[in-house]
Design an enzyme around this catalytic site. Structure first.
Site, PDB file in Angstrom:
ATOM      1  N   ASP A 234       2.837   6.667   3.455  1.00 40.39           N
ATOM      2  CA  ASP A 234       2.772   7.140   2.065  1.00 40.39           C
ATOM      3  C   ASP A 234       1.720   8.215   1.884  1.00 40.39           C
ATOM      4  O   ASP A 234       1.782   9.013   0.945  1.00 40.39           O
ATOM      5  CB  ASP A 234       2.517   5.962   1.127  1.00 40.39           C
ATOM      6  N   ASN A 244       0.517   2.813   4.413  1.00 38.30           N
ATOM      7  CA  ASN A 244       1.945   2.467   4.413  1.00 38.30           C
ATOM      8  C   ASN A 244       2.076   1.055   3.853  1.00 38.30           C
ATOM      9  O   ASN A 244       1.078   0.405   3.511  1.00 38.30           O
ATOM     10  CB  ASN A 244       2.528   2.569   5.826  1.00 38.30           C
ATOM     11  N   LYS A 245       3.307   0.575   3.773  1.00 36.81           N
ATOM     12  CA  LYS A 245       3.587  -0.731   3.178  1.00 36.81           C
ATOM     13  C   LYS A 245       2.669  -1.814   3.731  1.00 36.81           C
ATOM     14  O   LYS A 245       2.386  -1.863   4.919  1.00 36.81           O
ATOM     15  CB  LYS A 245       5.062  -1.085   3.440  1.00 36.81           C
TER      16      LYS A 245
HETATM   17  O1  MRU Z   1       6.720   0.486  -2.304  1.00 37.61           O
HETATM   18  P1  MRU Z   1       7.698   1.348  -1.556  1.00 37.61           P
HETATM   19  O2  MRU Z   1       8.990   0.686  -1.283  1.00 37.61           O
HETATM   20  O3  MRU Z   1       7.842   2.703  -2.197  1.00 37.61           O
HETATM   21  O4  MRU Z   1       6.988   1.582  -0.150  1.00 37.61           O
HETATM   22  C1  MRU Z   1       7.571   2.449   0.761  1.00 37.61           C
HETATM   23  C2  MRU Z   1       6.879   2.493   2.070  1.00 37.61           C
HETATM   24  O5  MRU Z   1       5.845   1.913   2.275  1.00 37.61           O
HETATM   25  C3  MRU Z   1       7.489   3.371   3.101  1.00 37.61           C
HETATM   26  O6  MRU Z   1       7.233   2.869   4.372  1.00 37.61           O
HETATM   27  C4  MRU Z   1       6.882   4.776   2.992  1.00 37.61           C
HETATM   28  O7  MRU Z   1       6.997   5.262   1.674  1.00 37.61           O
HETATM   29  C5  MRU Z   1       7.502   5.716   3.917  1.00 37.61           C
HETATM   30  S1  MRU Z   1       9.198   5.980   3.505  1.00 37.61           S
HETATM   31  C6  MRU Z   1       9.876   7.053   4.604  1.00 37.61           C
END
Ligand code: MRU
Length: 347
Positions: A234, A244-245
């Site tokens: 992100d 990231n997540k």
């Molecule tokens: O909360 P989200 O679903 O928007 O989180 C998304 C992620 O963490 C993805 O891994 C990240 O945005 C990369 S998407 C190619």
């Protein structure tokens, strides 16, 4: 089908809250709807948020122009509304990047803003194809294997981008090149982007995969279930720390312990050189409801509190490689986005 696009004067997006049970395209004509869709994760994933930000500014400009009749575009009003869109979610830098890039055409009028937003959409499609090819080559090189088993978290596929995906795009490329033995997506609590979205995408592409619960990921890596871990990002700071997540950091620690390459795949629009390190990245906390229940069913007692960070930060020392559409960076060897030039590829 595109995850998000501009169709006949409005934004159309797949409502991801309904997947995998229903595929429904929403038509978004007003800014408050778009902000709500971003906040409830109807549209999500960093690159898709970048496109949503840019198309959102185009939507704003079109409506401000319509209200102003033949008058010159009220640029102050467009900027004011764009600032609200920019703040819809804090962690993925792509959202503000997309808004700002579209706004850079403010003085040229609504048509030029839309043209810039469409360029961002098209660049995302091309970037995902590049990341897939670069990432697949690098994976074979780093693992020393022609066919690999891979673990991933959250959803980084076509649903997180316009058409093809980042980390999941690499997995798709490996599949197309007959280099994928099996994928292991984590279910990704609390909103189950892995179980709901990634499993849906992998099934549609006919990939061999088995879903695992989040807490099984580190243990299964220690048992040698995968040859590499791929995640998206992100926001990637100048030193290579990557947000990231939530759950990505635990996977990185486990990958290090297991001696497995840990690879971050993200377009250049996710690299934020103005953020020095992961400590400076704002992490969204999404509150108690997502933790205390799922799908409208309460699973925890009423009246409790929760800590619910949507993302974590993986320190650059734990990242074997960052693959973008334009370069490969090896943070665990001391490289960083601040030092590796665009165009630097290994193979
Ligand atoms: O909360 P989200 O679903 O928007 O989180 C998304 C992620 O963490 C993805 O891994 C990240 O945005 C990369 S998407 C190619």
């Amino acid at each position: 089908m595109r995850t998000i696009d501009w169709v006949d004067g409005a934004i159309e997006l797949i409502d991801q809250t309904l997947l995998p049970h229903r595929v429904e395209v929403r038509r978004v004509t007003e800014l408050p709807e778009l902000i709500d869709d971003i906040q409830r994760l109807a549209v999500r994933g960093a690159p898709a948020l970048g496109v949503a930000g840019a198309l959102g500014v185009a939507l704003i400009a079109a409506s401000v122009r319509a209200e102003g009749g033949d008058e010159e575009l009220d640029t102050a009003e467009v900027s004011r509304q764009a600032a609200q869109l920019r703040e819809a979610r804090p962690t993925a830098v792509n959202l503000s990047w997309g808004v700002d890039r579209a706004l850079s055409k403010l003085d040229e009028g609504a048509d030029e803003i839309l043209a810039e937003a469409l360029r961002i959409r098209d660049e995302d499609i091309a970037a995902c194809i590049s990341m897939g090819l670069i990432g697949a080559d690098l994976t074979r090189e780093l693992t020393g294997k022609d066919r690999v088993r891979v673990m991933t978290i959250c959803n980084t596929g076509s649903l997180a981008t316009v058409e093809r995906g980042t980390a999941l795009g690499v997995i798709q490329t490996l599949l197309e090149q007959d280099s994928l033995v099996e994928a292991f997506p984590l279910e990704t609590r609390p909103l189950l982007q892995g179980a709901r979205l990634t499993a849906w995408e992998l099934q549609r592409m006919d990939a061999p995969f088995r879903l695992i619960i989040d807490s099984a990921g580190p243990f299964l890596l220690s048992r040698g279930i995968a040859d590499a871990v791929f995640i998206g990002a992100d926001r990637i700071a100048a030193n290579g720390d990557s947000a990231n997540k939530i759950g990505s950091f635990s996977l990185a620690l486990a990958a290090k312990h297991a001696g497995v390459p840990f690879i971050v795949v993200a377009p250049e629009s996710t690299v934020d050189l103005s953020t020095a390190s992961g400590a400076d990245i704002e992490i969204e906390d999404r509150g108690v409801d997502e933790v205390a229940g799922f799908g409208g069913v309460r699973t925890a007692p009423e009246g409790i509190g929760a800590v619910n960070p949507a993302f974590d930060v993986t320190p650059h020392e734990l990242i074997t490689a960052i693959v973008t559409d334009r370069r490969v960076i090896l943070p665990s060897e001391g490289q960083s986005p601040a030092t590796v030039p665009l165009g630097a590829l290994r193979s």
